[in-house]
Design a protein around this motif. Structure first.
Motif, PDB file in Angstrom:
ATOM      1  N   LYS A  82       0.813  -1.217   0.000  1.00  0.00           N
ATOM      2  CA  LYS A  82       0.000   0.000   0.000  1.00  0.00           C
ATOM      3  C   LYS A  82       0.846   1.267   0.000  1.00  0.00           C
ATOM      4  CE  LYS A  82      -3.849  -2.207   2.441  1.00  0.00           C
ATOM      5  NZ  LYS A  82      -4.605  -2.277   3.721  1.00  0.00           N
ATOM      6  N   ARG A  83       2.129   1.125   0.291  1.00  0.00           N
ATOM      7  CA  ARG A  83       3.017   2.290   0.383  1.00  0.00           C
ATOM      8  C   ARG A  83       4.050   2.336  -0.736  1.00  0.00           C
ATOM      9  NH1 ARG A  83       0.481   1.011   4.564  1.00  0.00           N
ATOM     10  NH2 ARG A  83      -0.105   2.574   6.138  1.00  0.00           N
ATOM     11  N   LEU A  84       3.829   1.578  -1.804  1.00  0.00           N
ATOM     12  CA  LEU A  84       4.719   1.625  -2.952  1.00  0.00           C
ATOM     13  C   LEU A  84       4.553   2.936  -3.708  1.00  0.00           C
ATOM     14  CD1 LEU A  84       4.174  -1.993  -4.367  1.00  0.00           C
ATOM     15  CD2 LEU A  84       6.198  -1.155  -3.150  1.00  0.00           C
ATOM     16  N   ASN A  85       5.595   3.331  -4.416  1.00  0.00           N
ATOM     17  CA  ASN A  85       5.492   4.505  -5.296  1.00  0.00           C
ATOM     18  C   ASN A  85       4.394   4.291  -6.327  1.00  0.00           C
ATOM     19  OD1 ASN A  85       7.514   5.952  -4.101  1.00  0.00           O
ATOM     20  ND2 ASN A  85       9.085   5.408  -5.600  1.00  0.00           N
ATOM     21  N   ILE A  86       3.698   5.338  -6.664  1.00  0.00           N
ATOM     22  CA  ILE A  86       2.626   5.238  -7.649  1.00  0.00           C
ATOM     23  C   ILE A  86       3.161   4.851  -9.020  1.00  0.00           C
ATOM     24  CG2 ILE A  86       2.674   7.680  -8.307  1.00  0.00           C
ATOM     25  CD1 ILE A  86      -0.428   7.520  -8.439  1.00  0.00           C
ATOM     26  N   ASP A  87       4.435   5.183  -9.288  1.00  0.00           N
ATOM     27  CA  ASP A  87       5.037   4.852 -10.584  1.00  0.00           C
ATOM     28  C   ASP A  87       5.906   3.597 -10.519  1.00  0.00           C
ATOM     29  OD1 ASP A  87       6.946   5.972  -8.964  1.00  0.00           O
ATOM     30  OD2 ASP A  87       7.868   7.207 -10.532  1.00  0.00           O
ATOM     31  N   CYS A  88       5.763   2.830  -9.451  1.00  0.00           N
ATOM     32  CA  CYS A  88       6.560   1.608  -9.280  1.00  0.00           C
ATOM     33  C   CYS A  88       6.089   0.528 -10.259  1.00  0.00           C
ATOM     34  CB  CYS A  88       6.442   1.111  -7.841  1.00  0.00           C
ATOM     35  SG  CYS A  88       7.385  -0.384  -7.501  1.00  0.00           S
ATOM     36  N   ASP A  89       7.030  -0.089 -10.976  1.00  0.00           N
ATOM     37  CA  ASP A  89       6.713  -1.156 -11.937  1.00  0.00           C
ATOM     38  C   ASP A  89       6.849  -2.552 -11.328  1.00  0.00           C
ATOM     39  OD1 ASP A  89       6.418   0.553 -14.354  1.00  0.00           O
ATOM     40  OD2 ASP A  89       8.537   0.967 -13.985  1.00  0.00           O
ATOM     41  N   ILE A  90       7.920  -2.746 -10.545  1.00  0.00           N
ATOM     42  CA  ILE A  90       8.234  -4.055  -9.969  1.00  0.00           C
ATOM     43  C   ILE A  90       8.459  -3.891  -8.475  1.00  0.00           C
ATOM     44  CG2 ILE A  90       9.828  -6.027  -9.986  1.00  0.00           C
ATOM     45  CD1 ILE A  90       8.391  -5.695 -12.633  1.00  0.00           C
ATOM     46  N   VAL A  91       7.934  -4.838  -7.681  1.00  0.00           N
ATOM     47  CA  VAL A  91       8.234  -4.863  -6.258  1.00  0.00           C
ATOM     48  C   VAL A  91       8.977  -6.160  -5.943  1.00  0.00           C
ATOM     49  CG1 VAL A  91       5.936  -5.819  -5.704  1.00  0.00           C
ATOM     50  CG2 VAL A  91       7.339  -4.773  -3.899  1.00  0.00           C
ATOM     51  N   CYS A  92      10.103  -6.012  -5.266  1.00  0.00           N
ATOM     52  CA  CYS A  92      10.912  -7.159  -4.870  1.00  0.00           C
ATOM     53  C   CYS A  92      10.764  -7.377  -3.364  1.00  0.00           C
ATOM     54  CB  CYS A  92      12.386  -6.926  -5.201  1.00  0.00           C
ATOM     55  SG  CYS A  92      12.719  -6.572  -6.935  1.00  0.00           S
ATOM     56  N   PHE A  93      10.534  -8.617  -2.968  1.00  0.00           N
ATOM     57  CA  PHE A  93      10.473  -8.974  -1.556  1.00  0.00           C
ATOM     58  C   PHE A  93      11.711  -9.792  -1.208  1.00  0.00           C
ATOM     59  CE2 PHE A  93       5.998  -8.201  -2.418  1.00  0.00           C
ATOM     60  CZ  PHE A  93       5.583  -7.529  -1.283  1.00  0.00           C
ATOM     61  N   LEU A  94      12.299  -9.495  -0.058  1.00  0.00           N
ATOM     62  CA  LEU A  94      13.425 -10.281   0.430  1.00  0.00           C
ATOM     63  C   LEU A  94      13.242 -10.574   1.907  1.00  0.00           C
ATOM     64  CD1 LEU A  94      16.449  -8.474  -1.277  1.00  0.00           C
ATOM     65  CD2 LEU A  94      15.592 -10.770  -1.807  1.00  0.00           C
ATOM     66  N   ASP A  95      13.552 -11.816   2.308  1.00  0.00           N
ATOM     67  CA  ASP A  95      13.616 -12.132   3.729  1.00  0.00           C
ATOM     68  C   ASP A  95      14.770 -11.370   4.353  1.00  0.00           C
ATOM     69  OD1 ASP A  95      11.437 -13.781   3.845  1.00  0.00           O
ATOM     70  OD2 ASP A  95      12.567 -15.650   3.726  1.00  0.00           O
ATOM     71  N   ASP A  96      14.668 -11.119   5.651  1.00  0.00           N
ATOM     72  CA  ASP A  96      15.707 -10.333   6.308  1.00  0.00           C
ATOM     73  C   ASP A  96      16.962 -11.131   6.637  1.00  0.00           C
ATOM     74  OD1 ASP A  96      14.659 -11.894   8.321  1.00  0.00           O
ATOM     75  OD2 ASP A  96      13.756 -10.229   9.435  1.00  0.00           O
ATOM     76  N   ASP A  97      16.988 -12.435   6.343  1.00  0.00           N
ATOM     77  CA  ASP A  97      18.173 -13.232   6.644  1.00  0.00           C
ATOM     78  C   ASP A  97      18.834 -13.807   5.386  1.00  0.00           C
ATOM     79  OD1 ASP A  97      16.154 -15.045   6.086  1.00  0.00           O
ATOM     80  OD2 ASP A  97      16.435 -16.261   7.894  1.00  0.00           O
ATOM     81  N   VAL A  98      18.731 -13.075   4.270  1.00  0.00           N
ATOM     82  CA  VAL A  98      19.429 -13.479   3.047  1.00  0.00           C
ATOM     83  C   VAL A  98      20.548 -12.474   2.746  1.00  0.00           C
ATOM     84  CG1 VAL A  98      17.381 -14.613   2.104  1.00  0.00           C
ATOM     85  CG2 VAL A  98      17.872 -12.236   1.470  1.00  0.00           C
ATOM     86  N   ILE A  99      21.501 -12.914   1.937  1.00  0.00           N
ATOM     87  CA  ILE A  99      22.609 -12.059   1.502  1.00  0.00           C
ATOM     88  C   ILE A  99      22.726 -12.187  -0.016  1.00  0.00           C
ATOM     89  CG2 ILE A  99      25.093 -11.614   1.658  1.00  0.00           C
ATOM     90  CD1 ILE A  99      25.040 -12.852   4.444  1.00  0.00           C
ATOM     91  N   LEU A 100      22.692 -11.064  -0.723  1.00  0.00           N
ATOM     92  CA  LEU A 100      22.640 -11.055  -2.180  1.00  0.00           C
ATOM     93  C   LEU A 100      24.022 -11.066  -2.813  1.00  0.00           C
ATOM     94  CD1 LEU A 100      20.006  -8.194  -2.690  1.00  0.00           C
ATOM     95  CD2 LEU A 100      19.584 -10.602  -2.138  1.00  0.00           C
ATOM     96  N   GLU A 101      24.136 -11.764  -3.946  1.00  0.00           N
ATOM     97  CA  GLU A 101      25.290 -11.564  -4.809  1.00  0.00           C
ATOM     98  C   GLU A 101      25.076 -10.262  -5.583  1.00  0.00           C
ATOM     99  OE1 GLU A 101      26.438 -14.896  -7.151  1.00  0.00           O
ATOM    100  OE2 GLU A 101      26.556 -16.254  -5.431  1.00  0.00           O
TER     101      GLU A 101
END
Length: 340
Positions: A82-101
């Protein structure tokens, strides 16, 4: 479409995991494609996460502390949407215990461009299992699972299921008619993109437009076990979902905020039943018998861990929770509610 023209937001729902969240955010800071916004949705009853964020300035980050009414994984996700930018195209969800390459987000967003019909794209957990190319695997090892030219240890529980004719009969990420299938963890590190109908919610991304008609089900309170399967199964009825195994990250399991093992075991059975009926609202008698037979077999295996595991107490109470959950199905079985 150029990557730079896609506006994407990152949502991280967290609960009492300030240290894990900081490790994730540090990996976000090194990304070759950076989010337009990072929304931290914090359900923690303490202020440790807020203090950590104050001490570590993160570009484009916005912090939201939710009260008890909005606490819990699915509620926090809906709060963030509900709080995404109005012009947002993609939303990414991540768990708080992951580490990205470092190229994780670039490869995720790039998949939406490569496959315009994709409604959702999941990343790939690289430290979940040890895989080998088939030609390098031990052909005498009967416990190996082989898929698309790669092999990994399947696990003894699948061997037991096979002896009773209860092995999954669909590809990883697809649900058999009696459920209990292979998760996307059984997709190999081939750098390929695979179509699925179930994704891990903590490493998933979506076209924002789908949330005009869909929301995460609040049936899955608190820890939200299998909420990702529920949502992706409903979404798969409307379009295509994919896992990009080239978009890799590591998952470092943090036990903070998880329910007690008895409650967890009960959730395994009840929530597992729920998502099965999301996909198959009217299963055949054979599929129903196989679902229950598999559930009881897995429960008995968990009871046997009391003798074989170092965590004997945890094994007993989780198995007892599973058994309690199974009996409860004959009294008040959960029924999927309408979240579209």
């Amino acid at each position: 479409m150029n990557l730079a023209k896609l506006n994407f937001n990152l949502i991280v729902c967290t609960y009492k995991r300030a240290e894990s969240l900081l490790r994730l955010l540090r990996s976000v800071q090194t990304q070759s494609l950076y989010p337009n916004r990072i929304l931290i949705i914090d359900g923690s009853p303490d202020n440790n996460t807020a203090k950590m964020l104050e001490a570590n300035q993160i570009l484009n980050l916005e912090y939201f502390k939710v009260d008890e009414h909005d606490r819990g994984l699915t509620r926090q996700r809906n709060y963030g949407i509900k709080r995404l930018n109005i012009d947002c195209d993609i939303v990414c969800f991540l768990d708080d215990d992951v580490i990205l390459e470092k190229d994780y987000l670039r490869k995720i967003i790039g998949t939406f461009i490569l496959i315009p019909e994709a409604l959702a794209v999941s990343g790939y957990i690289s430290n979940d299992a040890d895989w080998q190319k088939v030609e390098d695997a031990d052909e005498t090892d009967k416990d190996l699972f082989t898929y698309d030219g790669w092999s990994r240890v399947e696990g003894s529980r699948f061997g037991m299921r096979r002896k009773f004719g209860l092995a999954p009969d669909k590809a990883p990420g697809m649900m058999p008619d009696f459920s209990h299938g292979y998760s996307t963890a059984f997709l190999p590190p081939s750098n390929k993109i695979y179509e699925v109908e179930m994704m891990m919610g903590g490493i998933s991304s979506y076209r924002v437009g789908i949330f005009k008609k869909l929301s995460f089900s609040e049936y899955f309170e608190g820890y939200g076990l299998y909420e990702d399967a529920d949502f992706s199964l409903r979404l798969a009825k409307k379009g295509k979902l994919f896992v990009n195994t080239a978009a890799s990250l590591e998952h470092h399991h943090d036990t903070a905020g998880r329910p007690d093992v008895f409650k967890y075991g009960k959730m395994v059975l009840r929530n597992g039943y729920y998502v099965w009926r999301v996909k198959y609202s009217n299963p055949s008698l054979k599929a129903t018998l196989k679902w229950h037979a598999t559930a009881l077999l897995l429960t008995s295996i968990r009871f046997s861990n009391v003798l074989t595991s170092k965590s004997k107490k945890e094994a007993f109470f989780e198995a007892a929770g599973r058994l309690s959950g199974w009996f409860s199905l004959f009294i008040n079985a959960p029924k999927p509610t309408s979240y579209q």
